[in-house]
Design an enzyme around this catalytic site. Structure first.
Site, PDB file in Angstrom:
ATOM      1  N   SER A  29      30.744 -21.953  13.219  1.00 12.41           N
ATOM      2  CA  SER A  29      31.904 -21.082  12.988  1.00 12.41           C
ATOM      3  C   SER A  29      32.127 -20.086  14.127  1.00 12.41           C
ATOM      4  CB  SER A  29      31.748 -20.342  11.654  1.00 12.41           C
ATOM      5  OG  SER A  29      31.720 -21.265  10.602  1.00 12.41           O
ATOM      6  N   LYS A  78      27.562 -18.552  -1.629  1.00 10.98           N
ATOM      7  CA  LYS A  78      28.957 -18.846  -1.993  1.00 10.98           C
ATOM      8  C   LYS A  78      29.336 -18.360  -3.392  1.00 10.98           C
ATOM      9  CE  LYS A  78      29.903 -22.582   1.214  1.00 10.98           C
ATOM     10  NZ  LYS A  78      30.478 -23.927   1.364  1.00 10.98           N
ATOM     11  N   ASP A 114      37.450 -25.162   1.889  1.00 10.34           N
ATOM     12  CA  ASP A 114      36.915 -26.472   2.293  1.00 10.34           C
ATOM     13  C   ASP A 114      37.872 -27.622   1.941  1.00 10.34           C
ATOM     14  OD1 ASP A 114      34.577 -25.854   3.611  1.00 10.34           O
ATOM     15  OD2 ASP A 114      33.348 -25.890   1.802  1.00 10.34           O
ATOM     16  N   GLY A 139      29.795 -38.094  -4.264  1.00  7.64           N
ATOM     17  CA  GLY A 139      29.080 -36.822  -4.290  1.00  7.64           C
ATOM     18  C   GLY A 139      29.732 -35.857  -5.253  1.00  7.64           C
ATOM     19  N   ALA A 140      28.957 -34.857  -5.660  1.00  7.31           N
ATOM     20  CA  ALA A 140      29.469 -33.893  -6.645  1.00  7.31           C
ATOM     21  C   ALA A 140      28.923 -32.497  -6.375  1.00  7.31           C
ATOM     22  CB  ALA A 140      29.094 -34.354  -8.051  1.00  7.31           C
ATOM     23  N   GLY A 141      28.520 -32.228  -5.134  1.00  5.31           N
ATOM     24  CA  GLY A 141      28.026 -30.897  -4.776  1.00  5.31           C
ATOM     25  C   GLY A 141      29.188 -29.957  -4.454  1.00  5.31           C
ATOM     26  N   ARG A 164      25.261 -39.852  -7.671  1.00  2.47           N
ATOM     27  CA  ARG A 164      23.922 -40.282  -8.089  1.00  2.47           C
ATOM     28  C   ARG A 164      23.557 -39.679  -9.450  1.00  2.47           C
ATOM     29  NH1 ARG A 164      19.301 -38.278  -4.061  1.00  2.47           N
ATOM     30  NH2 ARG A 164      20.131 -36.288  -4.763  1.00  2.47           N
ATOM     31  N   PRO A 166      24.867 -38.397 -12.869  1.00  5.84           N
ATOM     32  CA  PRO A 166      26.114 -38.466 -13.643  1.00  5.84           C
ATOM     33  C   PRO A 166      26.590 -37.121 -14.203  1.00  5.84           C
ATOM     34  CG  PRO A 166      24.590 -40.208 -14.292  1.00  5.84           C
ATOM     35  CD  PRO A 166      23.841 -39.317 -13.364  1.00  5.84           C
TER      36      PRO A 166
HETATM   37  P1  NAP Z   1      25.288 -30.212  -1.853  1.00  7.36           P
HETATM   38  O1  NAP Z   1      25.966 -29.212  -2.697  1.00  7.36           O
HETATM   39  O2  NAP Z   1      23.828 -30.099  -1.600  1.00  7.36           O
HETATM   40  O3  NAP Z   1      25.603 -31.676  -2.480  1.00  7.36           O
HETATM   41  C1  NAP Z   1      24.995 -32.831  -1.951  1.00  7.36           C
HETATM   42  C2  NAP Z   1      25.533 -34.083  -2.644  1.00  7.36           C
HETATM   43  O4  NAP Z   1      24.962 -35.219  -1.981  1.00  7.36           O
HETATM   44  C3  NAP Z   1      25.165 -34.198  -4.118  1.00  7.36           C
HETATM   45  O5  NAP Z   1      26.225 -34.799  -4.829  1.00  7.36           O
HETATM   46  C4  NAP Z   1      23.948 -35.134  -4.086  1.00  7.36           C
HETATM   47  O6  NAP Z   1      23.813 -35.910  -5.244  1.00  7.36           O
HETATM   48  C5  NAP Z   1      24.333 -36.060  -2.948  1.00  7.36           C
HETATM   49  N1  NAP Z   1      23.181 -36.690  -2.326  1.00  7.36           N
HETATM   50  C6  NAP Z   1      22.231 -36.094  -1.549  1.00  7.36           C
HETATM   51  N2  NAP Z   1      21.321 -37.009  -1.149  1.00  7.36           N
HETATM   52  C7  NAP Z   1      21.714 -38.199  -1.690  1.00  7.36           C
HETATM   53  C8  NAP Z   1      21.193 -39.528  -1.641  1.00  7.36           C
HETATM   54  N3  NAP Z   1      20.090 -39.812  -0.937  1.00  7.36           N
HETATM   55  N4  NAP Z   1      21.859 -40.508  -2.289  1.00  7.36           N
HETATM   56  C9  NAP Z   1      22.979 -40.233  -2.984  1.00  7.36           C
HETATM   57  N5  NAP Z   1      23.516 -39.003  -3.084  1.00  7.36           N
HETATM   58  C10 NAP Z   1      22.894 -38.000  -2.445  1.00  7.36           C
HETATM   59  O7  NAP Z   1      25.941 -30.271  -0.383  1.00  7.36           O
HETATM   60  P2  NAP Z   1      27.451 -29.884   0.039  1.00  7.36           P
HETATM   61  O8  NAP Z   1      27.499 -28.455   0.437  1.00  7.36           O
HETATM   62  O9  NAP Z   1      28.358 -30.378  -1.022  1.00  7.36           O
HETATM   63  O10 NAP Z   1      27.628 -30.734   1.395  1.00  7.36           O
HETATM   64  C11 NAP Z   1      27.645 -32.162   1.376  1.00  7.36           C
HETATM   65  C12 NAP Z   1      27.866 -32.670   2.796  1.00  7.36           C
HETATM   66  O11 NAP Z   1      29.171 -32.286   3.252  1.00  7.36           O
HETATM   67  C13 NAP Z   1      26.869 -32.090   3.814  1.00  7.36           C
HETATM   68  O12 NAP Z   1      26.494 -33.120   4.703  1.00  7.36           O
HETATM   69  C14 NAP Z   1      27.685 -31.042   4.560  1.00  7.36           C
HETATM   70  O13 NAP Z   1      27.264 -30.885   5.904  1.00  7.36           O
HETATM   71  C15 NAP Z   1      29.078 -31.674   4.519  1.00  7.36           C
HETATM   72  N6  NAP Z   1      30.157 -30.671   4.626  1.00  7.36           N
HETATM   73  C16 NAP Z   1      31.054 -30.817   5.646  1.00  7.36           C
HETATM   74  C17 NAP Z   1      32.095 -29.926   5.765  1.00  7.36           C
HETATM   75  C18 NAP Z   1      33.084 -30.099   6.880  1.00  7.36           C
HETATM   76  O14 NAP Z   1      33.816 -29.144   7.181  1.00  7.36           O
HETATM   77  N7  NAP Z   1      33.172 -31.281   7.482  1.00  7.36           N
HETATM   78  C19 NAP Z   1      32.232 -28.859   4.856  1.00  7.36           C
HETATM   79  C20 NAP Z   1      31.295 -28.743   3.811  1.00  7.36           C
HETATM   80  C21 NAP Z   1      30.254 -29.663   3.705  1.00  7.36           C
HETATM   81  P3  NAP Z   1      23.114 -35.332  -6.594  1.00  7.36           P
HETATM   82  O15 NAP Z   1      24.195 -34.530  -7.275  1.00  7.36           O
HETATM   83  O16 NAP Z   1      22.744 -36.548  -7.334  1.00  7.36           O
HETATM   84  O17 NAP Z   1      21.947 -34.484  -6.146  1.00  7.36           O
END
Ligand code: NAP
Length: 283
Positions: A29, A78, A114, A139-141, A164, A166
């Site tokens: 950033s 956050k 985002d 994904g659901a994070g 992964r 549900p």
């Molecule tokens: P987070 O809240 O930690 O969520 C991670 C997600 O990935 C969860 O749904 C998790 O599933 C899933 N996951 C992790 N390892 C896995 C595996 N081995 N197999 C299947 N699913 C898996 O992370 P986040 O903040 O949402 O970020 C997610 C990604 O987006 C990161 O790589 C981050 O760098 C990227 N991102 C990019 C931007 C951008 O501007 N381009 C902005 C924000 C984030 P479970 O729910 O089953 O644990």
């Protein structure tokens, strides 16, 4: 080692913005924001502050005390900044998460940029309008939830969440209201737009074969395949998408646009997106 800019001369009137997080050293950033400030000739600067878990409310108090120009917020703060703010945008309210704080009439407003950043990136960089499109979010994070909300606000006809775990998929899909539902791997091939919002692929060798967030044969020609992961920029998923004739879209555009929304709110000026793209790709 970070490059030192010997030409930067902060003055007594320089406005300071910041990003807080832990860890925060890797944050792109400041590089994106400072490139945009320089290009626009704005007397602004952005720095990163390492704020440990539990320090979010104190950091917001510092924004008020020092009258910082704006604050970006990353993990683990956050949700924790919210009680210290005066109001939230509808997206931040729905998501219970804030990644950017700005001043409005002497009050501090929390935003979540985002998902809107992704929608803008698709529109401006790839000429893709999500309205009336069927989307699958893997994904659901935190990032996935923001994307689900923004896709529905932007008019996507359906947003299917495949995850992964549900239970977490159900929470994310609920943010899509009537357009959101939990799906399975079989749903992916039907989608117009597939968005990887898992962290699978992060740190993989660029463009190489590596772990995929979905089976390669669930991608098809004509699909748009977006990877939010931007380290590497060409992830194994994007390489697989290109190989089957889908249109790959990397995560740098979202990174740039979510930051640009903040900068515009802070300074009142639309930043130069091309400058920010260059800074993001150089990182
Ligand atoms: P987070 O809240 O930690 O969520 C991670 C997600 O990935 C969860 O749904 C998790 O599933 C899933 N996951 C992790 N390892 C896995 C595996 N081995 N197999 C299947 N699913 C898996 O992370 P986040 O903040 O949402 O970020 C997610 C990604 O987006 C990161 O790589 C981050 O760098 C990227 N991102 C990019 C931007 C951008 O501007 N381009 C902005 C924000 C984030 P479970 O729910 O089953 O644990």
């Amino acid at each position: 080692m970070a490059e030192i800019d010997h030409q930067w001369n902060p003055s007594g009137s320089t406005r300071l913005a910041a990003v807080i997080g832990s860890p925060v050293r890797h944050s792109r950033s400041p590089a994106l924001a400072n490139a945009a400030f320089r290009a626009a000739g704005l007397d602004w600067a952005m720095v990163a502050f390492e704020v440990p878990d539990g320090g979010a409310e104190g950091a917001v108090a510092a924004v008020r005390a020092l009258h910082l120009g704006g604050l970006m917020v990353t993990m683990p703060h956050k949700a924790a900044v919210i009680p210290a703010l005066d109001s939230l945008t509808p997206a931040a309210q729905a998501l219970g998460a804030v990644n950017s704080i700005s001043w409005v009439g002497g009050t501090l407003v929390g935003h979540n940029t985002d998902g809107e950043g992704l929608v803008r990136s698709l529109r401006h960089d790839s000429e893709v309008d999500v309205a009336r499109r069927r989307c699958v979010v893997l994904g659901a994070g935190g990032a996935a939830r923001s994307v689900v909300h923004a896709l529905v606000v932007a008019g996507a006809s359906e947003v299917v969440v495949v995850n992964r775990t549900p239970d977490k998929a159900a929470v994310a899909a609920a943010l899509g209201g009537a357009a959101g539902r939990v799906g399975q791997v079989d749903d992916i091939v039907q989608a117009d737009i597939v968005i990887n919002a898992t962290s699978v692929g992060m740190g993989a060798p660029a463009g190489a074969s590596g772990p995929l967030p979905c089976p390669a044969d669930s991608l098809r020609r004509g699909q748009i395949v977006v990877d939010l992961v931007y380290q590497p920029i060409v992830t194994p998923l994007l390489a697989a998408a290109a190989a089957c004739g889908a249109q790959p879209v990397d995560g740098i555009g979202m990174l740039v646009h979510q930051a640009a929304i903040s900068l515009e709110r802070w300074t009142g000026e639309l930043p130069e997106l091309a400058v920010m793209h260059r800074a993001a790709r150089a990182g």
